[in-house]
Design a protein around this motif. Structure first.
Motif, PDB file in Angstrom:
ATOM      1  N   LEU A 279       7.085   1.716  -4.119  1.00 26.75           N
ATOM      2  CA  LEU A 279       6.356   2.842  -4.698  1.00 26.75           C
ATOM      3  C   LEU A 279       5.636   2.393  -5.970  1.00 26.75           C
ATOM      4  O   LEU A 279       4.451   2.700  -6.171  1.00 26.75           O
ATOM      5  CB  LEU A 279       7.327   3.984  -5.012  1.00 26.75           C
ATOM      6  CG  LEU A 279       6.769   5.135  -5.870  1.00 26.75           C
ATOM      7  CD1 LEU A 279       5.616   5.827  -5.162  1.00 26.75           C
ATOM      8  CD2 LEU A 279       7.877   6.132  -6.203  1.00 26.75           C
TER       9      LEU A 279
ATOM     10  N   LEU B 124       3.486   5.007   0.015  1.00 25.65           N
ATOM     11  CA  LEU B 124       2.049   4.847  -0.189  1.00 25.65           C
ATOM     12  C   LEU B 124       1.396   6.179  -0.536  1.00 25.65           C
ATOM     13  O   LEU B 124       0.546   6.260  -1.429  1.00 25.65           O
ATOM     14  CB  LEU B 124       1.411   4.243   1.069  1.00 25.65           C
ATOM     15  CG  LEU B 124      -0.088   3.932   1.007  1.00 25.65           C
ATOM     16  CD1 LEU B 124      -0.378   2.948  -0.106  1.00 25.65           C
ATOM     17  CD2 LEU B 124      -0.560   3.390   2.339  1.00 25.65           C
TER      18      LEU B 124
ATOM     19  N   ASN C  26      -3.007   0.825  -5.893  1.00 28.33           N
ATOM     20  CA  ASN C  26      -4.017   1.874  -5.688  1.00 28.33           C
ATOM     21  C   ASN C  26      -4.905   2.038  -6.912  1.00 28.33           C
ATOM     22  O   ASN C  26      -6.110   2.312  -6.795  1.00 28.33           O
ATOM     23  CB  ASN C  26      -3.339   3.202  -5.348  1.00 28.33           C
ATOM     24  CG  ASN C  26      -2.764   3.217  -3.943  1.00 28.33           C
ATOM     25  OD1 ASN C  26      -3.155   2.415  -3.097  1.00 28.33           O
ATOM     26  ND2 ASN C  26      -1.821   4.108  -3.691  1.00 28.33           N
TER      27      ASN C  26
ATOM     28  N   PHE D  55       2.659  -0.037  -5.037  1.00 26.06           N
ATOM     29  CA  PHE D  55       1.479   0.617  -4.474  1.00 26.06           C
ATOM     30  C   PHE D  55       0.801   1.543  -5.465  1.00 26.06           C
ATOM     31  O   PHE D  55      -0.398   1.812  -5.356  1.00 26.06           O
ATOM     32  CB  PHE D  55       1.839   1.366  -3.187  1.00 26.06           C
ATOM     33  CG  PHE D  55       1.919   0.463  -1.990  1.00 26.06           C
ATOM     34  CD1 PHE D  55       0.789  -0.162  -1.499  1.00 26.06           C
ATOM     35  CD2 PHE D  55       3.129   0.215  -1.364  1.00 26.06           C
ATOM     36  CE1 PHE D  55       0.852  -1.010  -0.405  1.00 26.06           C
ATOM     37  CE2 PHE D  55       3.206  -0.624  -0.273  1.00 26.06           C
ATOM     38  CZ  PHE D  55       2.068  -1.242   0.206  1.00 26.06           C
ATOM     39  N   TRP D  56       1.554   2.047  -6.439  1.00 24.49           N
ATOM     40  CA  TRP D  56       0.943   2.821  -7.513  1.00 24.49           C
ATOM     41  C   TRP D  56      -0.044   1.938  -8.278  1.00 24.49           C
ATOM     42  O   TRP D  56      -1.215   2.296  -8.475  1.00 24.49           O
ATOM     43  CB  TRP D  56       2.033   3.357  -8.440  1.00 24.49           C
ATOM     44  CG  TRP D  56       1.547   4.244  -9.546  1.00 24.49           C
ATOM     45  CD1 TRP D  56       0.340   4.880  -9.623  1.00 24.49           C
ATOM     46  CD2 TRP D  56       2.254   4.578 -10.756  1.00 24.49           C
ATOM     47  NE1 TRP D  56       0.246   5.596 -10.788  1.00 24.49           N
ATOM     48  CE2 TRP D  56       1.398   5.429 -11.501  1.00 24.49           C
ATOM     49  CE3 TRP D  56       3.507   4.241 -11.259  1.00 24.49           C
ATOM     50  CZ2 TRP D  56       1.793   5.945 -12.740  1.00 24.49           C
ATOM     51  CZ3 TRP D  56       3.886   4.763 -12.482  1.00 24.49           C
ATOM     52  CH2 TRP D  56       3.039   5.601 -13.210  1.00 24.49           C
TER      53      TRP D  56
ATOM     54  N   ALA E 202       2.399   7.196  -4.049  1.00 19.81           N
ATOM     55  CA  ALA E 202       1.684   6.342  -4.996  1.00 19.81           C
ATOM     56  C   ALA E 202       0.236   6.806  -5.150  1.00 19.81           C
ATOM     57  O   ALA E 202      -0.333   6.764  -6.251  1.00 19.81           O
ATOM     58  CB  ALA E 202       1.731   4.887  -4.531  1.00 19.81           C
ATOM     59  N   PHE E 203      -0.352   7.272  -4.050  1.00 24.05           N
ATOM     60  CA  PHE E 203      -1.728   7.791  -4.111  1.00 24.05           C
ATOM     61  C   PHE E 203      -1.801   9.022  -5.005  1.00 24.05           C
ATOM     62  O   PHE E 203      -2.714   9.163  -5.825  1.00 24.05           O
ATOM     63  CB  PHE E 203      -2.216   8.119  -2.702  1.00 24.05           C
ATOM     64  CG  PHE E 203      -3.598   8.724  -2.672  1.00 24.05           C
ATOM     65  CD1 PHE E 203      -4.723   7.911  -2.752  1.00 24.05           C
ATOM     66  CD2 PHE E 203      -3.766  10.098  -2.582  1.00 24.05           C
ATOM     67  CE1 PHE E 203      -5.995   8.466  -2.740  1.00 24.05           C
ATOM     68  CE2 PHE E 203      -5.040  10.655  -2.572  1.00 24.05           C
ATOM     69  CZ  PHE E 203      -6.156   9.833  -2.650  1.00 24.05           C
TER      70      PHE E 203
END
Length: 207
Positions: A53, A1, A60, A56-57, A4-5
């Motif tokens: 990954l 996470l 986000n 969540f990319w 990904a942020f």
């Protein structure tokens, strides 16, 4: 996470600075689609780590882009209402999606679950492609003297709508204020203020 942020931030900067919001939203939705379809056949721990990954990319990107898009297209004076509806639909989606997803998982297995989810997001991608890109507008609030309120005479609002850079006009009677959606680089603020002030002078001294 967290990774990904970090990957999301540069793309959000591109979306806002270069006015590529629609493109970034589509990219995020495509990333989610790929991750979901791939999850239907994932087996190893490393495959799941990579796909999470990726998911969540994209997630986000959606989480940051969609509220921004909504704020740009919401009518003048209705941004709060629009965001409230958006949040309500988010929670409704979490409830309905969680319930239906749980039923699919329990009765059909995780492979079909991810295929169905991927197909739904893919349909959404095609819908976004047909959606107009948002205009990059800024909200402006200008106070109006009580004796200049355009409750009966709408000429003030008509004249404000003609000011260069103004895309939308809304008068809040409760707040005695005009809300405008404007193109920040073209908006003639002083001209708008003159229209409001002259209206007040035509109706007597302002309070």
């Amino acid at each position: 996470l967290l990774v990904a942020f970090v990957l999301m931030v540069p793309m959000i900067i591109v979306a806002e600075k270069r006015r590529q919001m629609k493109s970034i939203v589509i990219i995020g939705a495509v990333i989610i689609t790929i991750a979901l379809f791939a999850m239907s056949v994932a087996t190893s721990l490393w495959q799941w780590a990579l796909l999470l990954l990726l998911y969540f990319w994209g997630f986000n990107l959606m989480e940051a882009s969609l509220p921004s898009w909504l704020s740009k297209i919401a009518p003048a004076g209705a941004k709060g209402s629009a965001m409230g509806i958006y949040s309500t639909m988010q929670f409704l989606g979490a409830f309905a999606g969680g319930s239906l997803g749980g039923w699919l998982l329990a009765n059909k297995g995780y492979s079909l679950l991810f295929v169905v989810l991927g197909a739904l997001v893919l349909l959404w991608v095609f819908y976004i492609l047909l959606t107009p890109a948002p205009q990059y507008l800024t909200g402006v609030r200008l106070p109006v003297a009580m004796n200049a309120a355009p409750s009966n005479d709408r000429s003030m609002l008509t004249n404000l709508a003609l000011v260069e850079g103004v895309a939308d006009v809304f008068y809040s009677e409760d707040e005695h204020a005009v809300y405008l959606k404007v193109k920040a680089d073209a908006f003639q603020r002083e001209e708008a203020l003159k229209i409001i002030e002259s209206k007040g002078e035509n109706n007597g001294p302002q309070c």
